[in-house]
Design an enzyme around this catalytic site. Structure first.
Site, short mmCIF file in Angstrom:
data_model
loop_
_atom_site.label_atom_id
_atom_site.label_comp_id
_atom_site.label_asym_id
_atom_site.label_seq_id
_atom_site.Cartn_x
_atom_site.Cartn_y
_atom_site.Cartn_z
N GLY A 40 0.82 -1.22 0.00
CA GLY A 40 0.00 0.00 0.00
C GLY A 40 0.85 1.26 0.00
N CYS A 43 0.91 6.07 0.26
CA CYS A 43 -0.48 6.49 0.10
C CYS A 43 -1.39 5.82 1.13
CB CYS A 43 -0.92 6.14 -1.32
SG CYS A 43 -2.68 6.21 -1.57
N GLY A 184 2.46 23.73 1.71
CA GLY A 184 1.97 22.99 0.55
C GLY A 184 0.77 22.15 0.96
N VAL A 185 0.39 21.22 0.08
CA VAL A 185 -0.83 20.43 0.33
C VAL A 185 -0.75 19.70 1.67
CG1 VAL A 185 -2.23 18.51 -0.52
CG2 VAL A 185 -1.24 20.13 -2.14
N ILE A 186 0.36 19.01 1.90
CA ILE A 186 0.45 18.18 3.11
C ILE A 186 0.41 19.04 4.37
CG2 ILE A 186 1.97 16.59 4.39
CD1 ILE A 186 2.77 15.37 1.69
N GLU A 205 6.00 29.64 5.51
CA GLU A 205 6.20 29.26 4.10
C GLU A 205 7.18 30.24 3.47
OE1 GLU A 205 5.16 26.86 1.67
OE2 GLU A 205 6.58 28.12 0.58
N HIS A 447 -30.29 19.08 -9.85
CA HIS A 447 -30.56 20.15 -8.91
C HIS A 447 -31.21 19.57 -7.67
CE1 HIS A 447 -31.69 24.02 -7.27
NE2 HIS A 447 -32.90 23.50 -7.05
P1 FAD Z 1 4.94 4.89 -2.52
O1 FAD Z 1 3.52 4.97 -2.17
O2 FAD Z 1 5.92 5.71 -1.75
O3 FAD Z 1 5.33 3.36 -2.41
C1 FAD Z 1 6.64 2.91 -2.57
C2 FAD Z 1 6.80 1.59 -1.86
O4 FAD Z 1 8.08 1.06 -2.20
C3 FAD Z 1 6.77 1.69 -0.34
O5 FAD Z 1 5.83 0.76 0.17
C4 FAD Z 1 8.18 1.37 0.10
O6 FAD Z 1 8.22 0.65 1.32
C5 FAD Z 1 8.64 0.46 -1.03
N1 FAD Z 1 10.09 0.43 -1.23
C6 FAD Z 1 10.97 1.46 -1.23
N2 FAD Z 1 12.21 1.01 -1.53
C7 FAD Z 1 12.10 -0.32 -1.72
C8 FAD Z 1 13.02 -1.34 -2.09
N3 FAD Z 1 14.30 -1.07 -2.34
N4 FAD Z 1 12.56 -2.61 -2.19
C9 FAD Z 1 11.26 -2.91 -1.96
N5 FAD Z 1 10.35 -1.97 -1.63
C10 FAD Z 1 10.76 -0.70 -1.53
N6 FAD Z 1 -1.41 11.69 -3.07
C11 FAD Z 1 -2.64 11.80 -3.58
O7 FAD Z 1 -2.84 11.55 -4.76
N7 FAD Z 1 -3.71 12.19 -2.80
C12 FAD Z 1 -3.55 12.49 -1.50
O8 FAD Z 1 -4.53 12.83 -0.82
C13 FAD Z 1 -2.26 12.38 -0.92
N8 FAD Z 1 -2.06 12.65 0.39
C14 FAD Z 1 -0.82 12.49 0.91
C15 FAD Z 1 -0.63 12.77 2.25
C16 FAD Z 1 0.61 12.62 2.83
C17 FAD Z 1 0.80 12.91 4.30
C18 FAD Z 1 1.70 12.14 2.04
C19 FAD Z 1 3.05 11.94 2.64
C20 FAD Z 1 1.52 11.87 0.69
C21 FAD Z 1 0.26 12.04 0.11
N9 FAD Z 1 0.05 11.80 -1.24
C22 FAD Z 1 -1.20 11.95 -1.77
C23 FAD Z 1 1.14 11.36 -2.14
C24 FAD Z 1 1.07 9.85 -2.38
O9 FAD Z 1 1.12 9.19 -1.13
C25 FAD Z 1 2.21 9.41 -3.26
O10 FAD Z 1 2.22 10.18 -4.43
C26 FAD Z 1 2.06 7.96 -3.65
O11 FAD Z 1 2.06 7.14 -2.51
C27 FAD Z 1 3.20 7.53 -4.58
O12 FAD Z 1 3.02 6.20 -4.91
P2 FAD Z 1 4.25 5.29 -5.33
O13 FAD Z 1 3.68 3.93 -5.60
O14 FAD Z 1 5.04 5.94 -6.38
O15 FAD Z 1 5.21 5.23 -4.04
#
Ligand code: FAD
Length: 471
Positions: A40, A43, A184-186, A205, A447
């Protein structure tokens, strides 16, 4: 389709990686997903979902407090039960994670727990927690290791009062005050949540506006709603240094020379890619100067048969972009489309802030439209004049549609207020498919509904709005 028994290894199980694994399995590939931590990713476990669960608690609290306005009395004091809010959030996260794990199992995806890295062409090494290493042979690799919070060197993150978004989602008790570095957003979502719980919030900021990726006009109106909520927002201000780390507070020196103390400091100033230690050089995957993996429009890296999606490639750091890119990368890796490779197209990516009020935008702002050579025209409708938002008690907000005068094409929209993160998608469809303002305005909208504001704004672009209401 030529996928046959193609082997794919996906490294990283976030919304990029797990969607890639599920889609590749759907197309008949033999799929291994490598995850070092929790399925997961950011995100589901530390980002989108837990923040929205907490914001939902804050919204419920706010409505309960406004009981008299809605016509009911609440006996006794209405106060947050932080432990139960956190437990509710954890319950939602766990349930969702288990759902994704079940989907992966059902799809026949092999999940390997451990840290994945490239170990030469066609090889991925997985280091388990006990240090043992398994090497997997593969035809294609999709890198989806995401990002982590950027830790400003100004702060000592080993101190319990210095937080990233991850720790801010897992506090044991409500802090008395919170200094949020970065609007920013977060940062804004955390400010919205903790402010509702009665925490004294200051936001610092360094840029000239909150939500720097949004149109300045929206950002200004958004800022005034935060000021009304008692959130202190300091723009064009930086934290220069930390003067004191104490058990119950931290004091920092700001660029304007003043000092400010808070129980906790949340540093939300951006993200950093998880690209180190990935063995990228064993196959020739290039990274840019900030460490993001370089990709082309087909999400191919500079190494053959290796793709990079989501936060790791530094495009747009959003979960829905990661999942969208997962589909593109898988389709290209498996040559799913007989017409050829699919290129990513991020023009209609919605950008959403889930605070109170919500903010959403898509496509071009008025200024971007002018810069791109269009003759922008706009239409606006305010929530103060809309039946549904009045009924909901959510009269703060508006929608603005940006269009091209010459062709009437919808170019984008920016909006603030209740449910704008839901209604933005109507404009995303319009932008993506080149719909005109006339087509939007001629579409019957229910509506009363919040989406009706879009129809009214479309009429306003043509000066035909019969319920005229401009901000
Ligand atoms: P990630 O979700 O970061 O997943 C990467 C995965 O890879 C992780 O599980 C990690 O453990 C794993 N990993 C890393 N290195 C290795 C390795 N070498 N070997 C095996 N596994 C590894 N985005 C939105 O669209 N809407 C939102 O409302 C939103 N809210 C957010 C709120 C917060 C507080 C934060 C921090 C982020 C938010 N985001 C939001 C951004 C969103 O979480 C990310 O853009 C999204 O999770 C990116 O997905 P990803 O699959 O690229 O990476």
């Amino acid at each position: 389709m030529s996928e046959g028994n193609i082997k794919i290894v996906v490294i990283g199980g976030g919304p990029g990686g797990y969607v890639a694994a599920l889609r590749a399995a759907r197309h008949g590939a033999s799929v291994t997903l490598v995850e070092a931590d929790l399925i997961g990713g950011t995100c589901l476990n530390r980002g989108c979902i837990p923040t929205k669960a907490l914001l939902a608690s804050a919204e419920a609290l706010s409505r309960a407090r406004a009981g008299q306005e809605y016509g009911f009395e609440v006996a006794g004091e209405i106060k947050p039960d932080f432990g139960r809010m956190m437990a509710r959030k954890e319950g939602i996260v766990t349930r969702l994670r288990e759902n994704v794990e079940a989907l992966l199992k059902k799809a026949g995806v092999t999940v390997l727990r451990g840290r994945g890295s490239l170990a030469g062409p066609g090889k991925v090494a997985v280091e388990a927690a006990d240090g043992s290493i398994t090497t997997v042979e593969t035809d294609k690799v999709i890198l989806a290791t995401g990002s982590e919070p950027f830790r400003l060197p100004t702060f000592d993150f080993a101190h319990p009062n210095i937080l990233t978004s991850t720790e801010a989602l897992a506090l044991d008790e409500i802090p008395e005050s919170l200094l949020i570095v970065g609007a920013g957003v977060i940062g804004c979502e955390f400010a919205s949540f903790y402010s509702e719980l009665g925490v004294k919030i200051t936001m610092v900021e360094m840029l000239a506006q909150m939500l720097p990726l949004e149109d300045m006009r929206v950002a200004k109106q958004f800022q005034s709603t935060y000021r009304k909520r008692g959130i202190n927002v300091m723009l064009k201000t930086k934290v220069e240094s930390v003067s004191e780390y104490a058990d119950d507070h931290v004091t920092v020196k700001l660029s304007d020379g003043s000092e400010i103390s808070a129980s906790k400091i949340l540093v939300s100033v951006g993200r950093k890619p998880n690209s180190a230690g990935m063995g990228l050089d064993t196959v020739g995957v290039d990274v840019d100067p900030r460490g993001y993996v370089v990709v082309n429009d087909y999400l191919e890296t500079t190494a053959p048969n290796v793709y990079a999606i989501g936060d790791l490639n530094g495009g747009i750091l959003l979960a829905h972009v990661a999942s969208y890119e997962a589909m593109i990368a898988v389709d290209n890796a498996l040559a799913v489309d007989p017409a050829g490779r699919r290129a990513r197209d991020l023009r209609s990516t919605p950008s959403c802030t889930y605070s109170h009020p919500e903010v959403a935008s898509v496509g071009l702002s008025e200024d971007q439209a002018a810069e791109a050579g269009f003759t922008p025209v706009t239409g606006t409708y305010r929530f103060a004049a809309l039946g549904k938002t009045m009924a909901m008690g959510e009269e703060t907000g508006y929608v603005t549609i940006i269009a091209d005068k010459e062709t009437d094409a919808v170019l984008g929209a920016s909006m603030m207020g209740a449910h704008v993160t839901d209604i933005i998608h109507e404009i995303a469809v319009a932008v993506q498919n080149g719909l005109t303002v006339r087509q939007l305005g001629d579409t019957i909208h229910a509506h009363p509904s919040v989406a009706e504001a879009l129809m009214e704004a479309a009429h306003d672009v043509h000066g035909e709005c019969v319920h005229i209401a401009k901000p």
